[in-house]
Design an enzyme around this catalytic site. Sequence first.
Site, PDB file in Angstrom:
ATOM      1  N   ARG A   1       0.860  -1.180   0.000  1.00 46.87           N
ATOM      2  CA  ARG A   1       0.000   0.000   0.000  1.00 46.87           C
ATOM      3  C   ARG A   1       0.898   1.232   0.000  1.00 46.87           C
ATOM      4  O   ARG A   1       1.912   1.268   0.706  1.00 46.87           O
ATOM      5  CB  ARG A   1      -0.918   0.033   1.235  1.00 46.87           C
ATOM      6  CG  ARG A   1      -2.092  -0.938   1.194  1.00 46.87           C
ATOM      7  CD  ARG A   1      -3.144  -0.548   0.152  1.00 46.87           C
ATOM      8  NE  ARG A   1      -4.297  -1.420   0.161  1.00 46.87           N
ATOM      9  CZ  ARG A   1      -4.451  -2.497  -0.616  1.00 46.87           C
ATOM     10  NH1 ARG A   1      -3.508  -2.836  -1.474  1.00 46.87           N
ATOM     11  NH2 ARG A   1      -5.553  -3.223  -0.541  1.00 46.87           N
TER      12      ARG A   1
ATOM     13  N   GLU B   1      -2.897   7.515  -4.330  1.00 50.14           N
ATOM     14  CA  GLU B   1      -3.262   7.065  -5.673  1.00 50.14           C
ATOM     15  C   GLU B   1      -4.725   7.360  -5.977  1.00 50.14           C
ATOM     16  O   GLU B   1      -5.562   7.333  -5.074  1.00 50.14           O
ATOM     17  CB  GLU B   1      -2.930   5.568  -5.851  1.00 50.14           C
ATOM     18  CG  GLU B   1      -3.695   4.609  -4.996  1.00 50.14           C
ATOM     19  CD  GLU B   1      -3.224   3.160  -5.236  1.00 50.14           C
ATOM     20  OE1 GLU B   1      -2.024   2.875  -5.030  1.00 50.14           O
ATOM     21  OE2 GLU B   1      -4.084   2.354  -5.638  1.00 50.14           O
TER      22      GLU B   1
ATOM     23  N   HIS C   1      -1.149  -0.045  -9.864  1.00 47.27           N
ATOM     24  CA  HIS C   1      -1.790  -0.949  -8.884  1.00 47.27           C
ATOM     25  C   HIS C   1      -2.394  -2.181  -9.584  1.00 47.27           C
ATOM     26  O   HIS C   1      -3.606  -2.382  -9.563  1.00 47.27           O
ATOM     27  CB  HIS C   1      -2.854  -0.208  -8.061  1.00 47.27           C
ATOM     28  CG  HIS C   1      -3.154  -0.894  -6.752  1.00 47.27           C
ATOM     29  ND1 HIS C   1      -3.609  -0.230  -5.636  1.00 47.27           N
ATOM     30  CD2 HIS C   1      -3.067  -2.194  -6.377  1.00 47.27           C
ATOM     31  CE1 HIS C   1      -3.793  -1.082  -4.647  1.00 47.27           C
ATOM     32  NE2 HIS C   1      -3.476  -2.294  -5.073  1.00 47.27           N
TER      33      HIS C   1
END
Length: 325
Positions: free
Chosen positions: A237, A266, A284
């Site tokens: 993360r 993000e 991601h």
Amino acid sequence: MKPKIYVTRRLPQPALDRIQEVFEMAINPDDRVLTKAEIVANVRGQDALLCLLTDTIDAEIMDAEKNLRVLSNYAVGYNNVDVEAATARKLPVTNTPGVLTETSADLAFTLILSVARRVAEADKFTRDGKFHGWGPMMLLGHDVYGKTLGIVGLGRIGLATARRARGFGMNLLYASRTPKPEAEAELGASRVELDDLLTASDFVSVHVPLSDETTHVIGAREIGLMKPTAFLINTARGPIVDEAALVVALRAGDIAGAGLDVYESEPALEPGLVELENTVLLPHVASATIETRTKMAMLAAENAIAVIEGRTPAHLVNPEALDRA
Ligand code: DGY
């Protein structure tokens, strides 16, 4: 009458078919993240909510529908859900661990290889018409074979990444709250303090879940401990790494490079990151294969179905929510 579920984004079809065997399903028709107001409006009248890591699920959303019986999160990470608030409301929260382990480890290792061998840069070089023939000093990278990999957080994905590293003859260090004797026996991994791992590793790969405790666990001080020839990989993360400090270090050449799949805010990127050639930046996608996303969606569906049918779901984040006492 079937129970009702709201699904916040389109998922692989087999899971939607399974959901509709049990539920009356409503789904976000657009391929975009819903606003909080939209989630609040859509959760009204539902028995279940199937949400994503891009949905911030807080008490206000939970309180929008008092009869909500399950929050099924389509991700292994569940930092997007206020689990404490859910538990206080006896609302079970489920996640999708296990099925994405190998796929995510594949991507962590892809980033290790890509940053070391300058894959993205070399691809661009070729496409830009700059390849005029083999060159003895052209695009020299770093070896992966025989180097030291430091794994921060030896959970499922960290362990699967370590197994791949073993195949590349890498030495393995890990930092973890608890010792992992099986991993030490299987892989010859050594447990060390985080500072020692950072100092000794050629590649540092982050695999801890995001929590208050792990936010910025890799900050300016920690990056400063890394070798100037070392690379940082983050597929966990974004907020685990202080991205502003990372950009400063990458610019200054304090470390050799970084491979990132996740970002602190993000989809926004820290200013300066995209200009840096010593980074490989992915959007991601660690779990993004057809096979794995289908398995994740099926698991999220089955978790929701289990709760609605009065069974304990396979992956319950807050077992206290089901305590009858
Ligand atoms: C997860 O499941 O937490 C992953 O980040 C999804 O790719």
